[in-house]
Design an enzyme around this catalytic site. Structure first.
Site, PDB file in Angstrom:
ATOM      1  N   SER A   1       0.849  -1.183   0.000  1.00 50.72           N
ATOM      2  CA  SER A   1       0.000   0.000   0.000  1.00 50.72           C
ATOM      3  C   SER A   1       0.892   1.244   0.000  1.00 50.72           C
ATOM      4  CB  SER A   1      -0.896  -0.003   1.242  1.00 50.72           C
ATOM      5  OG  SER A   1      -1.711   1.146   1.224  1.00 50.72           O
TER       6      SER A   1
ATOM      7  N   HIS B   1      -0.289  -0.970  -4.518  1.00 52.73           N
ATOM      8  CA  HIS B   1      -1.698  -0.633  -4.320  1.00 52.73           C
ATOM      9  C   HIS B   1      -1.792   0.889  -4.115  1.00 52.73           C
ATOM     10  CE1 HIS B   1      -5.841  -1.451  -2.997  1.00 52.73           C
ATOM     11  NE2 HIS B   1      -5.634  -0.527  -2.070  1.00 52.73           N
TER      12      HIS B   1
ATOM     13  N   ASP C   1      -4.047   4.040  -3.370  1.00 52.52           N
ATOM     14  CA  ASP C   1      -5.326   4.535  -2.853  1.00 52.52           C
ATOM     15  C   ASP C   1      -5.547   5.970  -3.310  1.00 52.52           C
ATOM     16  OD1 ASP C   1      -6.301   2.332  -1.382  1.00 52.52           O
ATOM     17  OD2 ASP C   1      -4.890   2.764   0.236  1.00 52.52           O
TER      18      ASP C   1
ATOM     19  N   MET D   1      -8.177   9.042  -2.917  1.00 51.99           N
ATOM     20  CA  MET D   1      -9.313   9.508  -2.100  1.00 51.99           C
ATOM     21  C   MET D   1      -9.688  10.921  -2.534  1.00 51.99           C
ATOM     22  SD  MET D   1      -8.079   8.281   1.681  1.00 51.99           S
ATOM     23  CE  MET D   1      -7.320   6.666   1.953  1.00 51.99           C
TER      24      MET D   1
ATOM     25  N   HIS E   1      -7.095   1.784  -6.387  1.00 51.89           N
ATOM     26  CA  HIS E   1      -8.321   1.679  -5.594  1.00 51.89           C
ATOM     27  C   HIS E   1      -8.943   3.067  -5.503  1.00 51.89           C
ATOM     28  CE1 HIS E   1     -10.035   0.631  -1.299  1.00 51.89           C
ATOM     29  NE2 HIS E   1     -10.981   0.866  -2.187  1.00 51.89           N
TER      30      HIS E   1
ATOM     31  N   MET F   1     -11.308   5.402  -4.064  1.00 49.44           N
ATOM     32  CA  MET F   1     -12.228   5.676  -2.948  1.00 49.44           C
ATOM     33  C   MET F   1     -12.800   7.059  -3.182  1.00 49.44           C
ATOM     34  SD  MET F   1     -10.295   4.093   0.331  1.00 49.44           S
ATOM     35  CE  MET F   1      -8.649   3.908  -0.266  1.00 49.44           C
TER      36      MET F   1
ATOM     37  N   MET G   1     -13.199  -4.761   2.143  1.00 52.85           N
ATOM     38  CA  MET G   1     -12.593  -3.776   3.047  1.00 52.85           C
ATOM     39  C   MET G   1     -12.686  -4.341   4.458  1.00 52.85           C
ATOM     40  SD  MET G   1     -11.467  -1.276   1.229  1.00 52.85           S
ATOM     41  CE  MET G   1     -10.899  -0.392   2.676  1.00 52.85           C
TER      42      MET G   1
ATOM     43  N   GLY H   1     -10.434   5.067   4.346  1.00 51.95           N
ATOM     44  CA  GLY H   1     -10.181   6.481   4.615  1.00 51.95           C
ATOM     45  C   GLY H   1      -8.942   6.795   5.425  1.00 51.95           C
TER      46      GLY H   1
ATOM     47  N   GLY I   1      -3.503   2.392   9.173  1.00 50.84           N
ATOM     48  CA  GLY I   1      -3.203   2.072  10.569  1.00 50.84           C
ATOM     49  C   GLY I   1      -4.399   1.685  11.422  1.00 50.84           C
TER      50      GLY I   1
ATOM     51  N   ASP J   1      -8.152  -5.535   2.122  1.00 48.02           N
ATOM     52  CA  ASP J   1      -7.546  -4.209   2.256  1.00 48.02           C
ATOM     53  C   ASP J   1      -7.877  -3.672   3.642  1.00 48.02           C
ATOM     54  OD1 ASP J   1      -6.358  -1.800   1.727  1.00 48.02           O
ATOM     55  OD2 ASP J   1      -7.795  -1.160   0.195  1.00 48.02           O
ATOM     56  N   GLY J   2      -6.854  -3.538   4.478  1.00 42.67           N
ATOM     57  CA  GLY J   2      -7.053  -2.992   5.824  1.00 42.67           C
ATOM     58  C   GLY J   2      -6.547  -3.933   6.908  1.00 42.67           C
TER      59      GLY J   2
ATOM     60  N   GLY K   1       0.202  -2.929   4.554  1.00 42.25           N
ATOM     61  CA  GLY K   1       0.568  -1.554   4.917  1.00 42.25           C
ATOM     62  C   GLY K   1       1.465  -1.529   6.132  1.00 42.25           C
TER      63      GLY K   1
HETATM   64 ZN    ZN Z   1      -6.962   0.460  -0.777  1.00 38.30          ZN
END
Ligand code: ZN
Length: 229
Positions: free
Chosen positions: A10, A35, A37, A39, A68, A70, A139, A144, A147, A178-179, A200
């Protein structure tokens, strides 16, 4: 039949003061995907990476990118993400009134289509778009922020999505998680049927490991984590 497990980094968790050094280490460690992200401050209450960063990354290394989105109304960004070099492009089913059309747009743009589900979104929403996707992103935290801690019910959800895919003749569709894809959580995620792991701060960028050592540790975990039958 078990699927090959892909390990992803990530990029939002990388050290931006030394991004090219991190990318070189990811390359040396044999990471499968970056990956990315994206946003928009609307779908999630944050901003993150962008298309110009993807182009910069492409100049530094040739690791394939998984993007990804978002963002609200992802239709607005699909073509730009594909042009910036995304091999995979994932939209949120919650972010558009027309997910089937958006998924079609991804394929027309030359990328592989994925759909992401927020924690509260049930797997059944996939029923009529299964022919339009190659990947489902479960997810395992709310999108958003980096960590966060795994929401325990999401482990069960991975298995529910896997069964829905397998029982409808869509065995080839892969599940991405993811997460909080941590060293501790990976075995259960793989056992439930996840085969694309977005790592991550709790694995690939763990503060106690070098990046190549972290990738190796994930690989070892994957080799010993069998898919439950
Ligand atoms: Zn992601």
């Amino acid at each position: 039949m078990s699927k090959p497990i892909r390990i992803e980094a990530s990029v939002a968790c990388a050290n931006f003061a030394a991004l090219d050094a991190d990318l070189k280490q990811l390359s040396a460690g044999g990471i499968d995907y970056l990956h990315i992200d994206i946003m928009d401050g609307r779908f999630v209450d944050n901003f993150c990476l962008d298309f110009s960063l993807m182009q910069t990354i492409r100049r530094i290394c040739d690791i394939p990118m998984d993007c990804h989105l978002m963002v609200e109304e992802p239709e607005r960004f699909i073509d730009r993400a594909a042009q910036a070099g995304a091999e995979w492009l994932t939209i949120h089913v919650e972010a558009t009134h027309h997910p089937q059309r958006a998924l079609q747009q991804i394929r027309e743009a030359g990328a592989r289509a994925g759909v992401a589900l927020n924690p509260a979104t049930p797997p059944e929403c996939l029923n009529y778009i299964l022919d339009d996707i190659e990947m489902v992103t479960v997810m395992t935290v709310n999108p958003g922020a980096v960590g966060q801690r795994l929401i325990p019910a999401m482990v069960r959800k991975i298995g529910d999505v896997r069964r829905l895919l397998d029982s409808s003749g869509h065995e080839d569709v892969v599940i991405q998680v993811d997460g909080n894809v941590s060293f501790a959580n990976i075995p259960a995620m793989v056992a439930e049927g996840a085969s694309m792991l977005v790592g991550g701060t709790s694995s690939i960028f763990h503060k106690d490991y070098s990046i190549p050592d972290a990738i190796n540790a994930v690989r070892k975990l994957v080799e010993t984590s069998g898919r439950a039958q």
